[in-house]
Motif scaffolding. Structure first.
Motif, PDB file in Angstrom:
ATOM      1  N   ILE A 172      -5.456 -15.719  -1.261  1.00  0.00           N
ATOM      2  CA  ILE A 172      -6.251 -16.932  -1.105  1.00  0.00           C
ATOM      3  C   ILE A 172      -7.415 -16.694  -0.161  1.00  0.00           C
ATOM      4  CG2 ILE A 172      -4.132 -18.297  -1.387  1.00  0.00           C
ATOM      5  CD1 ILE A 172      -4.744 -19.234   1.603  1.00  0.00           C
ATOM      6  N   LEU A 173      -8.415 -17.544  -0.270  1.00  0.00           N
ATOM      7  CA  LEU A 173      -9.513 -17.610   0.687  1.00  0.00           C
ATOM      8  C   LEU A 173      -9.578 -19.029   1.226  1.00  0.00           C
ATOM      9  CD1 LEU A 173     -12.391 -15.585  -1.027  1.00  0.00           C
ATOM     10  CD2 LEU A 173     -11.178 -14.985   1.079  1.00  0.00           C
ATOM     11  N   THR A 174      -9.802 -19.155   2.536  1.00  0.00           N
ATOM     12  CA  THR A 174      -9.935 -20.467   3.147  1.00  0.00           C
ATOM     13  C   THR A 174     -11.409 -20.806   3.303  1.00  0.00           C
ATOM     14  OG1 THR A 174     -10.063 -19.731   5.455  1.00  0.00           O
ATOM     15  CG2 THR A 174      -7.854 -19.948   4.477  1.00  0.00           C
ATOM     16  N   GLU A 175     -11.674 -22.051   3.649  1.00  0.00           N
ATOM     17  CA  GLU A 175     -13.053 -22.488   3.864  1.00  0.00           C
ATOM     18  C   GLU A 175     -13.708 -21.687   4.979  1.00  0.00           C
ATOM     19  OE1 GLU A 175     -15.520 -26.638   4.830  1.00  0.00           O
ATOM     20  OE2 GLU A 175     -13.340 -26.651   4.585  1.00  0.00           O
ATOM     21  N   GLU A 176     -12.910 -21.236   5.944  1.00  0.00           N
ATOM     22  CA  GLU A 176     -13.444 -20.455   7.068  1.00  0.00           C
ATOM     23  C   GLU A 176     -13.710 -18.998   6.697  1.00  0.00           C
ATOM     24  OE1 GLU A 176     -10.853 -23.767   8.443  1.00  0.00           O
ATOM     25  OE2 GLU A 176     -10.549 -22.080   7.076  1.00  0.00           O
ATOM     26  N   GLY A 177     -13.241 -18.588   5.511  1.00  0.00           N
ATOM     27  CA  GLY A 177     -13.428 -17.206   5.082  1.00  0.00           C
ATOM     28  C   GLY A 177     -12.257 -16.303   5.402  1.00  0.00           C
ATOM     29  N   TYR A 178     -11.104 -16.869   5.803  1.00  0.00           N
ATOM     30  CA  TYR A 178      -9.919 -16.068   6.061  1.00  0.00           C
ATOM     31  C   TYR A 178      -9.271 -15.679   4.734  1.00  0.00           C
ATOM     32  CZ  TYR A 178     -10.369 -18.371  10.633  1.00  0.00           C
ATOM     33  OH  TYR A 178     -10.833 -18.861  11.816  1.00  0.00           O
ATOM     34  N   ARG A 179      -8.715 -14.479   4.708  1.00  0.00           N
ATOM     35  CA  ARG A 179      -7.997 -14.006   3.515  1.00  0.00           C
ATOM     36  C   ARG A 179      -6.499 -14.077   3.787  1.00  0.00           C
ATOM     37  NH1 ARG A 179      -5.389  -9.285   2.541  1.00  0.00           N
ATOM     38  NH2 ARG A 179      -5.307  -8.414   0.431  1.00  0.00           N
ATOM     39  N   GLY A 180      -5.772 -14.703   2.886  1.00  0.00           N
ATOM     40  CA  GLY A 180      -4.334 -14.831   3.030  1.00  0.00           C
ATOM     41  C   GLY A 180      -3.600 -14.247   1.839  1.00  0.00           C
ATOM     42  N   PHE A 181      -2.376 -13.790   2.095  1.00  0.00           N
ATOM     43  CA  PHE A 181      -1.548 -13.210   1.041  1.00  0.00           C
ATOM     44  C   PHE A 181      -0.201 -13.920   1.007  1.00  0.00           C
ATOM     45  CE2 PHE A 181       1.792 -10.029  -0.053  1.00  0.00           C
ATOM     46  CZ  PHE A 181       1.475  -9.890  -1.393  1.00  0.00           C
ATOM     47  N   ILE A 182       0.257 -14.246  -0.198  1.00  0.00           N
ATOM     48  CA  ILE A 182       1.555 -14.907  -0.388  1.00  0.00           C
ATOM     49  C   ILE A 182       2.440 -13.992  -1.206  1.00  0.00           C
ATOM     50  CG2 ILE A 182       2.737 -16.955  -1.251  1.00  0.00           C
ATOM     51  CD1 ILE A 182      -0.145 -18.278  -1.189  1.00  0.00           C
ATOM     52  N   HIS A 183       3.458 -13.425  -0.567  1.00  0.00           N
ATOM     53  CA  HIS A 183       4.398 -12.546  -1.256  1.00  0.00           C
ATOM     54  C   HIS A 183       5.280 -13.395  -2.183  1.00  0.00           C
ATOM     55  CE1 HIS A 183       7.718  -9.706  -1.824  1.00  0.00           C
ATOM     56  NE2 HIS A 183       6.874  -8.757  -1.444  1.00  0.00           N
ATOM     57  N   PRO A 184       5.710 -12.827  -3.320  1.00  0.00           N
ATOM     58  CA  PRO A 184       6.588 -13.591  -4.222  1.00  0.00           C
ATOM     59  C   PRO A 184       7.833 -14.153  -3.545  1.00  0.00           C
ATOM     60  CG  PRO A 184       5.781 -11.642  -5.342  1.00  0.00           C
ATOM     61  CD  PRO A 184       5.306 -11.537  -3.931  1.00  0.00           C
ATOM     62  N   PHE A 185       8.342 -13.480  -2.496  1.00  0.00           N
ATOM     63  CA  PHE A 185       9.501 -13.996  -1.777  1.00  0.00           C
ATOM     64  C   PHE A 185       9.172 -15.270  -0.998  1.00  0.00           C
ATOM     65  CE2 PHE A 185      10.764  -9.347  -1.702  1.00  0.00           C
ATOM     66  CZ  PHE A 185      11.703  -9.495  -2.701  1.00  0.00           C
ATOM     67  N   ASP A 206      -3.152  -7.005  11.941  1.00  0.00           N
ATOM     68  CA  ASP A 206      -4.102  -6.369  12.846  1.00  0.00           C
ATOM     69  C   ASP A 206      -5.513  -6.311  12.260  1.00  0.00           C
ATOM     70  OD1 ASP A 206      -2.147  -5.983  14.747  1.00  0.00           O
ATOM     71  OD2 ASP A 206      -1.691  -3.920  14.122  1.00  0.00           O
ATOM     72  N   ASP A 207      -5.612  -6.319  10.911  1.00  0.00           N
ATOM     73  CA  ASP A 207      -6.935  -6.283  10.284  1.00  0.00           C
ATOM     74  C   ASP A 207      -7.553  -7.667  10.135  1.00  0.00           C
ATOM     75  OD1 ASP A 207      -5.445  -7.388   8.254  1.00  0.00           O
ATOM     76  OD2 ASP A 207      -5.819  -5.794   6.790  1.00  0.00           O
ATOM     77  N   GLY A 208      -6.877  -8.700  10.677  1.00  0.00           N
ATOM     78  CA  GLY A 208      -7.436 -10.050  10.633  1.00  0.00           C
ATOM     79  C   GLY A 208      -7.103 -10.827   9.387  1.00  0.00           C
ATOM     80  N   THR A 209      -6.263 -10.274   8.500  1.00  0.00           N
ATOM     81  CA  THR A 209      -5.810 -11.026   7.326  1.00  0.00           C
ATOM     82  C   THR A 209      -4.487 -11.712   7.650  1.00  0.00           C
ATOM     83  OG1 THR A 209      -4.620  -9.139   6.374  1.00  0.00           O
ATOM     84  CG2 THR A 209      -6.956  -9.387   5.794  1.00  0.00           C
ATOM     85  N   LEU A 210      -4.084 -12.625   6.763  1.00  0.00           N
ATOM     86  CA  LEU A 210      -2.924 -13.468   7.028  1.00  0.00           C
ATOM     87  C   LEU A 210      -1.839 -13.278   5.972  1.00  0.00           C
ATOM     88  CD1 LEU A 210      -4.911 -16.780   7.678  1.00  0.00           C
ATOM     89  CD2 LEU A 210      -4.028 -15.203   9.421  1.00  0.00           C
ATOM     90  N   ASN A 211      -0.592 -13.388   6.397  1.00  0.00           N
ATOM     91  CA  ASN A 211       0.524 -13.559   5.475  1.00  0.00           C
ATOM     92  C   ASN A 211       0.951 -15.018   5.533  1.00  0.00           C
ATOM     93  OD1 ASN A 211       0.571 -10.921   4.675  1.00  0.00           O
ATOM     94  ND2 ASN A 211       2.384 -10.348   5.843  1.00  0.00           N
ATOM     95  N   LEU A 212       1.141 -15.621   4.368  1.00  0.00           N
ATOM     96  CA  LEU A 212       1.460 -17.045   4.301  1.00  0.00           C
ATOM     97  C   LEU A 212       2.789 -17.279   3.599  1.00  0.00           C
ATOM     98  CD1 LEU A 212      -1.997 -18.416   3.068  1.00  0.00           C
ATOM     99  CD2 LEU A 212      -1.234 -18.104   5.419  1.00  0.00           C
ATOM    100  N   SER A 213       3.354 -18.429   3.862  1.00  0.00           N
ATOM    101  CA  SER A 213       4.550 -18.862   3.150  1.00  0.00           C
ATOM    102  C   SER A 213       4.323 -20.256   2.587  1.00  0.00           C
ATOM    103  CB  SER A 213       5.758 -18.884   4.091  1.00  0.00           C
ATOM    104  OG  SER A 213       6.892 -19.388   3.400  1.00  0.00           O
ATOM    105  N   LEU A 214       4.803 -20.460   1.368  1.00  0.00           N
ATOM    106  CA  LEU A 214       4.754 -21.783   0.750  1.00  0.00           C
ATOM    107  C   LEU A 214       6.119 -22.463   0.796  1.00  0.00           C
ATOM    108  CD1 LEU A 214       2.575 -21.102  -2.442  1.00  0.00           C
ATOM    109  CD2 LEU A 214       1.866 -21.571  -0.100  1.00  0.00           C
ATOM    110  N   ARG A 215       7.078 -21.820   1.466  1.00  0.00           N
ATOM    111  CA  ARG A 215       8.413 -22.394   1.558  1.00  0.00           C
ATOM    112  C   ARG A 215       8.452 -23.471   2.640  1.00  0.00           C
ATOM    113  NH1 ARG A 215      12.584 -19.803  -0.885  1.00  0.00           N
ATOM    114  NH2 ARG A 215      12.095 -17.888  -1.983  1.00  0.00           N
ATOM    115  N   PRO A 216       9.339 -24.446   2.500  1.00  0.00           N
ATOM    116  CA  PRO A 216       9.442 -25.507   3.507  1.00  0.00           C
ATOM    117  C   PRO A 216       9.795 -24.943   4.873  1.00  0.00           C
ATOM    118  CG  PRO A 216      10.643 -26.107   1.513  1.00  0.00           C
ATOM    119  CD  PRO A 216      10.238 -24.670   1.356  1.00  0.00           C
ATOM    120  N   LEU A 217       9.240 -25.548   5.889  1.00  0.00           N
ATOM    121  CA  LEU A 217       9.449 -25.087   7.261  1.00  0.00           C
ATOM    122  C   LEU A 217      10.915 -25.062   7.647  1.00  0.00           C
ATOM    123  CD1 LEU A 217       8.083 -24.223   9.900  1.00  0.00           C
ATOM    124  CD2 LEU A 217       7.968 -26.637  10.534  1.00  0.00           C
TER     125      LEU A 217
END
Length: 287
Positions: A172-185, A206-217
């Motif tokens: 994904i890309l955010t409005e701020e220009g951040y790159r995020g990745f969502i693993h299938p898990f 460390d490279d400034g990218t993000l790992n995200l989760s779509l699972r409930p908190l």
């Protein structure tokens, strides 16, 4: 008309008024600037205007003073107007014609094709026959223009659009220009290409990218050691060569925690049904 100016912004001069609008020229080409594509008053012949040149629905070269972000030399978000199964997705870049994103540039799995109202991050491209179409941004181009995400985003919720969908996961890309990745898990349902999603930041790399989760908190531990172990698993395709039988120095080298802390955190993840140990490895448990 020279095909080289189609899909680009040009500075042209008004040469005369006509019933449909204005004729504009760059000394080599003349083109119509319709009244409804003028965004400011044109006071006199000879005035210079900046326009975007394209081929309209009637297949006629035309110009607009409403300059789109999506061009041959520029990427931007374009709204999906129509999806045609045998062709691909037609997107609106802000002119009176939609441009095709070929099915060849959409995911192999049609369940994650975009729907009307989704947004694709595209530029215009030209094929060998000179036809203009839209093409999604490549991973290399994203990384060239990456905005580095701050560490303070950890555990925050962010909103972004899926710009790339692969077997490895969703990007994904955010409005701020951040790159995020969502693993299938980290998802129960794979998001569509172009879908706007909301996810929780589970790691700032460390490279400034993000790992995200779509699972409930509620499914997540508030234990930092357990979170670290789980994030390690996500980064390594759900498998790691560490168990509660691993050597203390191996655990400390990889996680910077003691073996007792590792066993406690691992036990918590196992009790919550998130991981299992098998054949000398720990793996994320599939639902």
């Amino acid at each position: 008309m020279k095909e080289s100016i189609i899909g680009t912004i040009q500075s042209m001069n008004v040469t005369k008024r006509v019933a449909e609008g204005f004729i504009i020229s760059n000394d080599e080409e003349e083109i119509l600037l319709p009244h409804d594509q003028v965004n400011k008053e044109i006071e006199k012949v000879g005035e210079s205007v900046n326009v975007f040149v394209y081929v309209n629905r009637n297949k006629s070269p035309t110009a607009t003073m409403f300059l789109p972000e999506v061009r041959l030399d520029s990427y931007g978000w374009a709204e999906v107007e129509e999806v045609v199964q045998n062709l691909g997705a037609f997107v609106d870049i802000g002119v009176d014609k939609e441009f095709l994103v070929s099915k060849d540039h959409l995911p192999a799995l049609k369940d994650v094709w975009p729907e009307n109202g989704d947004w694709l991050f595209v530029s215009l491209e030209k094929d060998k026959k000179g036809r203009i179409f839209a093409e999604p941004i490549s991973e290399g181009e994203v990384l060239e223009d990456l905005t580095i995400a701050p560490k303070t985003l950890l555990n925050e919720t962010i909103v972004g659009r899926v710009y790339r969908s692969t077997k490895a996961g969703s990007f994904i890309l955010t409005e701020e220009g951040y790159r995020g990745f969502i693993h299938p898990f980290e998802r129960k349902v794979e998001p569509r290409l172009g879908e706007t999603i909301e996810g929780r930041v589970i790691d700032v790399k460390d490279d400034g990218t993000l790992n995200l989760s779509l699972r409930p908190l509620k499914q997540y531990s508030m234990d930092p050691d357990a979170d670290q172990i789980y994030n390690y698993l996500v980064d390594h395709d759900g498998v790691m060569p560490f168990t509660d039988k691993s050597q203390p120095d191996e655990i400390r080298e990889s996680f910077n925690i003691s073996k007792s802390a590792f066993k406690r955190a691992l036990g918590k993840l196992m009790k919550e049904g998130k991981v299992v140990q098998s054949d000398g490895q720990t793996v994320i448990k599939h639902e």
